[in-house]
Motif scaffolding. Sequence first.
Motif, PDB file in Angstrom:
ATOM      1  N   GLU A   1      15.195  22.015 -11.663  1.00 51.97           N
ATOM      2  CA  GLU A   1      16.605  22.347 -11.820  1.00 51.97           C
ATOM      3  C   GLU A   1      17.433  21.259 -12.495  1.00 51.97           C
ATOM      4  OE1 GLU A   1      18.293  25.079 -11.218  1.00 51.97           O
ATOM      5  OE2 GLU A   1      16.645  26.234 -10.395  1.00 51.97           O
ATOM      6  N   ASN A   2      17.083  19.990 -12.256  1.00 48.46           N
ATOM      7  CA  ASN A   2      17.879  18.912 -12.843  1.00 48.46           C
ATOM      8  C   ASN A   2      16.999  17.696 -13.083  1.00 48.46           C
ATOM      9  OD1 ASN A   2      17.791  17.132 -10.480  1.00 48.46           O
ATOM     10  ND2 ASN A   2      19.201  18.558  -9.508  1.00 48.46           N
ATOM     11  N   GLN A   3      17.579  16.651 -13.657  1.00 48.89           N
ATOM     12  CA  GLN A   3      16.842  15.422 -13.963  1.00 48.89           C
ATOM     13  C   GLN A   3      17.392  14.216 -13.211  1.00 48.89           C
ATOM     14  OE1 GLN A   3      17.437  15.902 -18.282  1.00 48.89           O
ATOM     15  NE2 GLN A   3      15.226  15.836 -18.479  1.00 48.89           N
ATOM     16  N   SER A   4      18.170  14.461 -12.177  1.00 46.58           N
ATOM     17  CA  SER A   4      18.759  13.369 -11.407  1.00 46.58           C
ATOM     18  C   SER A   4      17.700  12.740 -10.502  1.00 46.58           C
ATOM     19  CB  SER A   4      19.936  13.880 -10.563  1.00 46.58           C
ATOM     20  OG  SER A   4      20.425  12.861  -9.728  1.00 46.58           O
ATOM     21  N   PHE A   5      17.314  11.518 -10.807  1.00 48.51           N
ATOM     22  CA  PHE A   5      16.247  10.861 -10.061  1.00 48.51           C
ATOM     23  C   PHE A   5      16.572  10.761  -8.570  1.00 48.51           C
ATOM     24  CE2 PHE A   5      14.119   7.145  -8.291  1.00 48.51           C
ATOM     25  CZ  PHE A   5      12.809   7.351  -8.693  1.00 48.51           C
ATOM     26  N   ASP A   6      17.823  10.536  -8.255  1.00 48.32           N
ATOM     27  CA  ASP A   6      18.221  10.326  -6.863  1.00 48.32           C
ATOM     28  C   ASP A   6      18.564  11.609  -6.126  1.00 48.32           C
ATOM     29  OD1 ASP A   6      17.980   7.468  -6.814  1.00 48.32           O
ATOM     30  OD2 ASP A   6      19.749   7.373  -8.093  1.00 48.32           O
ATOM     31  N   ASP A   7      18.361  12.759  -6.764  1.00 48.28           N
ATOM     32  CA  ASP A   7      18.591  14.024  -6.077  1.00 48.28           C
ATOM     33  C   ASP A   7      17.358  14.342  -5.224  1.00 48.28           C
ATOM     34  OD1 ASP A   7      19.306  16.486  -5.179  1.00 48.28           O
ATOM     35  OD2 ASP A   7      18.997  17.514  -7.087  1.00 48.28           O
ATOM     36  N   MET A   8      17.326  13.760  -4.035  1.00 50.55           N
ATOM     37  CA  MET A   8      16.192  13.939  -3.134  1.00 50.55           C
ATOM     38  C   MET A   8      16.704  13.994  -1.696  1.00 50.55           C
ATOM     39  SD  MET A   8      14.574  10.068  -3.390  1.00 50.55           S
ATOM     40  CE  MET A   8      14.645  10.005  -5.179  1.00 50.55           C
ATOM     41  N   ASP A   9      15.900  14.600  -0.844  1.00 48.48           N
ATOM     42  CA  ASP A   9      16.238  14.707   0.571  1.00 48.48           C
ATOM     43  C   ASP A   9      15.280  13.836   1.360  1.00 48.48           C
ATOM     44  OD1 ASP A   9      18.268  16.726   0.153  1.00 48.48           O
ATOM     45  OD2 ASP A   9      16.614  18.086  -0.309  1.00 48.48           O
ATOM     46  N   HIS A  10      15.796  12.733   1.919  1.00 49.04           N
ATOM     47  CA  HIS A  10      14.945  11.768   2.606  1.00 49.04           C
ATOM     48  C   HIS A  10      14.511  12.275   3.976  1.00 49.04           C
ATOM     49  CE1 HIS A  10      15.245   8.490  -0.282  1.00 49.04           C
ATOM     50  NE2 HIS A  10      16.522   8.819  -0.449  1.00 49.04           N
ATOM     51  N   VAL A  11      13.311  11.871   4.353  1.00 47.95           N
ATOM     52  CA  VAL A  11      12.758  12.201   5.655  1.00 47.95           C
ATOM     53  C   VAL A  11      12.201  10.918   6.259  1.00 47.95           C
ATOM     54  CG1 VAL A  11      11.095  13.588   6.950  1.00 47.95           C
ATOM     55  CG2 VAL A  11      12.094  14.489   4.817  1.00 47.95           C
TER      56      VAL A  11
ATOM     57  N   MET B   1       0.785  -1.233   0.000  1.00 43.87           N
ATOM     58  CA  MET B   1       0.000   0.000   0.000  1.00 43.87           C
ATOM     59  C   MET B   1       0.819   1.286   0.000  1.00 43.87           C
ATOM     60  SD  MET B   1      -1.741  -2.622   1.381  1.00 43.87           S
ATOM     61  CE  MET B   1      -1.500  -2.637   3.150  1.00 43.87           C
ATOM     62  N   TRP B   2       2.050   1.246   0.525  1.00 45.31           N
ATOM     63  CA  TRP B   2       2.844   2.462   0.653  1.00 45.31           C
ATOM     64  C   TRP B   2       3.667   2.717  -0.605  1.00 45.31           C
ATOM     65  CZ3 TRP B   2       2.699   6.283   4.118  1.00 45.31           C
ATOM     66  CH2 TRP B   2       2.118   6.030   5.368  1.00 45.31           C
ATOM     67  N   ASN B   3       3.673   3.963  -1.059  1.00 42.81           N
ATOM     68  CA  ASN B   3       4.662   4.353  -2.064  1.00 42.81           C
ATOM     69  C   ASN B   3       5.610   5.372  -1.445  1.00 42.81           C
ATOM     70  OD1 ASN B   3       4.142   7.280  -2.946  1.00 42.81           O
ATOM     71  ND2 ASN B   3       2.092   6.439  -3.142  1.00 42.81           N
ATOM     72  N   THR B   4       6.843   5.369  -1.929  1.00 41.67           N
ATOM     73  CA  THR B   4       7.803   6.396  -1.555  1.00 41.67           C
ATOM     74  C   THR B   4       7.915   6.562  -0.043  1.00 41.67           C
ATOM     75  OG1 THR B   4       6.984   7.524  -3.538  1.00 41.67           O
ATOM     76  CG2 THR B   4       8.606   8.686  -2.259  1.00 41.67           C
ATOM     77  N   MET B   5       8.196   5.498   0.625  1.00 35.85           N
ATOM     78  CA  MET B   5       8.418   5.549   2.071  1.00 35.85           C
ATOM     79  C   MET B   5       9.733   4.839   2.358  1.00 35.85           C
ATOM     80  SD  MET B   5       7.612   6.541   5.045  1.00 35.85           S
ATOM     81  CE  MET B   5       6.048   7.350   4.700  1.00 35.85           C
ATOM     82  N   PRO B   6      10.746   5.476   2.982  1.00 39.66           N
ATOM     83  CA  PRO B   6      10.633   6.778   3.654  1.00 39.66           C
ATOM     84  C   PRO B   6      10.347   7.913   2.681  1.00 39.66           C
ATOM     85  CG  PRO B   6      12.928   6.110   3.527  1.00 39.66           C
ATOM     86  CD  PRO B   6      12.126   4.930   3.082  1.00 39.66           C
ATOM     87  N   ALA B   7       9.735   8.962   3.229  1.00 37.84           N
ATOM     88  CA  ALA B   7       9.351  10.112   2.426  1.00 37.84           C
ATOM     89  C   ALA B   7      10.583  10.909   1.997  1.00 37.84           C
ATOM     90  CB  ALA B   7       8.401  10.998   3.228  1.00 37.84           C
ATOM     91  N   HIS B   8      10.369  11.805   1.047  1.00 38.33           N
ATOM     92  CA  HIS B   8      11.445  12.701   0.639  1.00 38.33           C
ATOM     93  C   HIS B   8      10.850  13.962   0.028  1.00 38.33           C
ATOM     94  CE1 HIS B   8      10.616  10.301  -3.015  1.00 38.33           C
ATOM     95  NE2 HIS B   8      10.838  11.443  -3.650  1.00 38.33           N
ATOM     96  N   THR B   9      11.690  14.950  -0.136  1.00 39.27           N
ATOM     97  CA  THR B   9      11.318  16.157  -0.865  1.00 39.27           C
ATOM     98  C   THR B   9      12.279  16.318  -2.045  1.00 39.27           C
ATOM     99  OG1 THR B   9      12.744  17.589   0.472  1.00 39.27           O
ATOM    100  CG2 THR B   9      10.468  17.287   1.221  1.00 39.27           C
ATOM    101  N   HIS B  10      11.830  17.087  -3.034  1.00 38.23           N
ATOM    102  CA  HIS B  10      12.670  17.489  -4.165  1.00 38.23           C
ATOM    103  C   HIS B  10      12.736  19.010  -4.134  1.00 38.23           C
ATOM    104  CE1 HIS B  10      12.892  13.604  -6.146  1.00 38.23           C
ATOM    105  NE2 HIS B  10      11.590  13.480  -6.109  1.00 38.23           N
ATOM    106  N   GLU B  11      13.663  19.573  -3.393  1.00 36.93           N
ATOM    107  CA  GLU B  11      13.736  21.032  -3.297  1.00 36.93           C
ATOM    108  C   GLU B  11      14.026  21.680  -4.647  1.00 36.93           C
ATOM    109  OE1 GLU B  11      13.087  23.289  -1.214  1.00 36.93           O
ATOM    110  OE2 GLU B  11      12.761  22.210   0.653  1.00 36.93           O
ATOM    111  N   ARG B  12      14.514  20.909  -5.587  1.00 36.44           N
ATOM    112  CA  ARG B  12      14.882  21.456  -6.882  1.00 36.44           C
ATOM    113  C   ARG B  12      13.908  21.090  -7.997  1.00 36.44           C
ATOM    114  NH1 ARG B  12      18.251  20.651  -3.370  1.00 36.44           N
ATOM    115  NH2 ARG B  12      17.878  18.414  -3.417  1.00 36.44           N
TER     116      ARG B  12
END
Length: 278
Positions: free
Chosen positions: A262-272, A189-200
């Motif tokens: 700003e970019n297309q780097s899939f892994d450019d994310m800040d995990h929470v 049921m969960w997607n994208t957990m742990p959560a993250h943001t894409h500040e860019r």
Amino acid sequence: MTSNMRGPVAAEQIPAFTQQDLRDRFLVQDLLVEGEYRAVPSHYDRVVAVGAVPTAAPLSLEAIPEIRSEFFLEHREIGIVNVGGAGTVTADGEEFAMAPEAVLYLGRGPREVAFASADAAEPARFYGFSAPAHTAYPNTLATPEEGTIRELGDQLTSNRRTLRQVIHENGIRSCQVGMGVTRLHPGNMWNTMPAHTHERRTEFYLYFDVAGDARVLHLMGSPEETRHIVVGDRELVMSPSWSIHPGVGTQAYAFVWAMAGENQSFDDMDHVQITEMV
């Protein structure tokens, strides 16, 4: 055709929002309407969400006043996913067969783009994610089997899912658009957990294959001020760059994710981590 500019909304405004305020500003429920072409522009990286569900006749990709262009792709590119029955997209006379979950990239330049369904009784449902483009990359089709496949999550944490990257820095080339499809495995049921943001980067989520009696709780807001939006089948959430965007469903589902910024780097994310969220 519908155009109703969304945003901008600052993270600091969220604590004062009612649930209806959140839905009015971030949720699009009527993007994919049978027999209609719709476009919803936003101030989030100037992204425009497009929906086209052709039935008896083809539908055209029409320019909207908010982009101030002679034709839609004059200064833009678009990624298109079919979340319905079989259909075609034709760009300046070049026809692309769109099976369910096929992904098409159209670069800057085509003047005439048309959407059609193979069977009006089971129409194609085309979702488009468009961003400004500074140059033209080739129009490219990816079949449902093509793309970079990543198996993520674990059955023990209810987030086992198959993520398919299609338009990205190591796949179909684009100026800004990144796009793919994620499908949860049965019992997850969960997607994208742990959560993250894409500040860019802005990210839009189109949820589909959500059963009629099921819903997805899309989490948003800053990690210190989380909120939720209840989402049904073929509904779109616009997630600003400052927002988290995990979700949990009452049963398994799928979604189209698309990004620009700003970019297309899939892994450019800040995990929470969930233990850091309130």
